[in-house]
Design a protein around this motif. Structure first.
Motif, mmCIF file in Angstrom:
data_model
loop_
_atom_site.group_PDB
_atom_site.id
_atom_site.type_symbol
_atom_site.label_atom_id
_atom_site.label_comp_id
_atom_site.label_asym_id
_atom_site.label_seq_id
_atom_site.Cartn_x
_atom_site.Cartn_y
_atom_site.Cartn_z
ATOM 1 N N TYR A 129 5.222 -11.932 -0.746
ATOM 2 C CA TYR A 129 3.749 -11.443 -0.631
ATOM 3 C C TYR A 129 3.380 -12.892 0.596
ATOM 4 O O TYR A 129 3.063 -12.436 1.784
ATOM 5 C CB TYR A 129 2.394 -12.527 -1.589
ATOM 6 N N ARG A 130 3.884 -14.480 0.595
ATOM 7 C CA ARG A 130 4.237 -15.031 1.321
ATOM 8 C C ARG A 130 4.386 -14.722 2.327
ATOM 9 O O ARG A 130 4.595 -15.276 3.551
ATOM 10 C CB ARG A 130 4.243 -16.233 0.417
ATOM 11 N N TRP B 138 -3.013 -15.608 -2.152
ATOM 12 C CA TRP B 138 -2.156 -15.298 -3.633
ATOM 13 C C TRP B 138 -3.449 -15.783 -4.500
ATOM 14 O O TRP B 138 -2.707 -14.338 -5.762
ATOM 15 C CB TRP B 138 -0.556 -16.185 -3.975
ATOM 16 N N PHE C 225 -1.666 -10.385 12.183
ATOM 17 C CA PHE C 225 -2.405 -11.550 11.493
ATOM 18 C C PHE C 225 -1.210 -12.756 11.233
ATOM 19 O O PHE C 225 -0.428 -12.455 11.432
ATOM 20 C CB PHE C 225 -2.339 -10.271 10.007
ATOM 21 N N GLU C 226 -2.496 -13.364 11.383
ATOM 22 C CA GLU C 226 -1.824 -15.113 10.906
ATOM 23 C C GLU C 226 -1.592 -14.661 8.989
ATOM 24 O O GLU C 226 -2.526 -14.409 8.189
ATOM 25 C CB GLU C 226 -3.406 -15.732 11.225
ATOM 26 N N PRO C 227 -1.587 -16.049 8.800
ATOM 27 C CA PRO C 227 -0.700 -16.047 7.799
ATOM 28 C C PRO C 227 -1.992 -16.909 6.594
ATOM 29 O O PRO C 227 -2.777 -17.590 7.802
ATOM 30 C CB PRO C 227 -0.192 -16.996 7.439
ATOM 31 N N ARG D 142 2.975 -11.184 3.636
ATOM 32 C CA ARG D 142 1.998 -10.545 4.453
ATOM 33 C C ARG D 142 0.710 -10.073 5.426
ATOM 34 O O ARG D 142 0.789 -9.038 5.836
ATOM 35 C CB ARG D 142 0.721 -11.828 3.929
ATOM 36 N N PRO D 143 2.225 -11.002 6.979
ATOM 37 C CA PRO D 143 1.375 -10.404 8.166
ATOM 38 C C PRO D 143 1.416 -8.662 7.978
ATOM 39 O O PRO D 143 0.229 -7.716 9.207
ATOM 40 C CB PRO D 143 1.988 -11.270 8.832
#
Lengths: 152, 247
Positions: free
Chosen positions: A9-10, B21, B14-16, A13-14
């Motif tokens: 995910y980390r 989480w 998209f930006e982080p 994610r984008p």
């Protein structure tokens, strides 16, 4: 397993959000679909059978969540409306309405997430050969349409 | 304009996002809590107020490879090949999940070639060891014996209830990796939808029966004094008491 999901995910994610938003047709819906998809992956982590990669398993959940989000949209814009709104009137739009749903999904997974054919195939439950052929067809359709639009 | 540029324009990157989480984990837990609250509300109406398993979410979950491996190998590799039935691994699935202070505890079941079921109990957060998933299980028919696997190797155990009931087979054990907990599980040979479990401290647990099995997590010091099974009309259909609990 949860640690692996968090790492994925980390790290990605984008890309997950971009693909989900493209499928859902809305950035907010796409982001929400990704959150829901990862929550589902956490809950159902024990059903992951490790036959394919964890990433492909999660992509499958994300794509399904994005499809569900698109279906739940209260009013679906017509393809032409979508093009005008999202290009803001500058330059030729991408005529996605000329593609099938599968062609669009493969295109998004390949361009937005940089997934290889094998992972896309695993995600969508098709063969890598079908991915390549479908992508080639989609590119051809879009290239012809863009060329036609520019030269008009 | 190239296809790549048109795609970039269609959906910008998209930006982080910070805290994403944590939101995922909240959503993952929220469904469980919602289900738990709904279950408790229904249970209150049915006068079944405590110790409910979250089987609605878990039941039918295909068994992961480590659990399948246990069904396929462990029951037959401890010198009991002729004793234990052969489990149909392809049909191994989740039946009951209960929440404990050490995380979810799961009961998995696979039908076997003698018309019964093989079962396996593990803690979801326990990682598989080099020999497979840690946990314990057995098969019906042949209810008075179970096998387990832990970091210290394989072990065997007699049902703590002393001898099996004809109507309710059950056991209650604690295992080393979870020293503060005791697992109560059982299998009914009569048609029942719920059971009541009396404990020596005077409390009574009310448990659902799913696919003829029940599961609960107790404190290590709890002692079962009686188990009663009820059918869907509320009639008591079976009762069992431990002959003598070994502590």
């Amino acid at each position: 397993m949860i640690a692996e999901l968090e790492e994925l995910y980390r790290a990605r994610r984008p890309e997950f959000c971009r693909v989900a938003a493209a499928i859902a047709g809305d950035r907010g819906l796409g982001e929400d679909a990704v959150q829901e998809a990862f929550a589902k992956a956490v809950r159902k982590r024990r059903s992951y059978r490790r036959r394919g990669s964890l990433e492909a398993w999660v992509w499958r959940i994300v794509v399904n969540a994005a499809r569900d989000a698109r279906r739940r949209r209260p009013v679906l814009p017509q393809p032409g409306e979508l093009r005008l709104a999202e290009t803001n009137g500058h330059g030729p739009a991408l005529p996605l309405e000329l593609l099938t749903e599968r062609q669009r999904e493969i295109l998004f997974l390949h361009y937005y997430a940089d997934l290889d054919y094998a992972t896309i195939a695993d995600t969508l439950g098709i063969s890598p050969g079908t991915v390549g052929a479908t992508l080639s067809t989609a590119r051809g359709v879009l290239r012809r349409a863009l060329t036609h639009e520019v030269t008009q | 304009m190239s296809i790549e540029n048109a795609l970039d324009e269609l959906m910008p990157e998209f930006e982080p996002r910070a805290g994403g989480w944590d939101d995922v984990l909240r959503r993952a837990g929220r469904t469980r809590r919602r289900y738990g609250l709904a279950a408790v509300a229904v249970a209150a109406l049915l006068v079944v107020p405590a110790a409910l398993g979250l089987h609605g979410l878990f039941q039918g979950t295909p068994a992961p490879p480590a659990v399948k491996s246990w069904f396929a190998d462990s029951l037959t590799q401890q010198g009991f090949r002729t004793k234990f039935p052969q489990a149909d691994v392809s049909q191994a699935h989740g039946v009951l999940e209960v929440q404990t202070s050490d995380g979810p505890e799961d009961l998995w079941v696979a039908p076997n070639d003698r018309g019964g079921s093989c079962w396996f109990i593990d803690f979801a957060n326990d990682p598989p060891g080099p020999d497979g998933q840690y946990g314990f299980g057995g098969c019906y028919p042949w209810a008075d014996f179970a096998l387990g696997r832990s970091q210290k190797g394989a072990y065997a155990m007699i049902w703590p209830s002393g001898r099996p009931s004809t109507d309710i087979d059950w056991g209650a054990v604690w295992i080393n990796p979870h020293p503060t907990l005791q697992t109560l599980w059982g299998h009914l040979n009569v048609s029942a939808t719920r059971i009541e479990v009396d404990l020596a401290n005077g409390s009574t647990l009310h448990l659902s029966v799913v696919e003829s099995f029940f599961l609960a997590s107790l404190s290590k010091d709890d002692r079962v004094t009686e188990i009663r099974a009820y059918d869907d009309s509320g009639a008591k259909v079976a009762t069992v008491r431990p002959v003598q609990m070994r502590r």
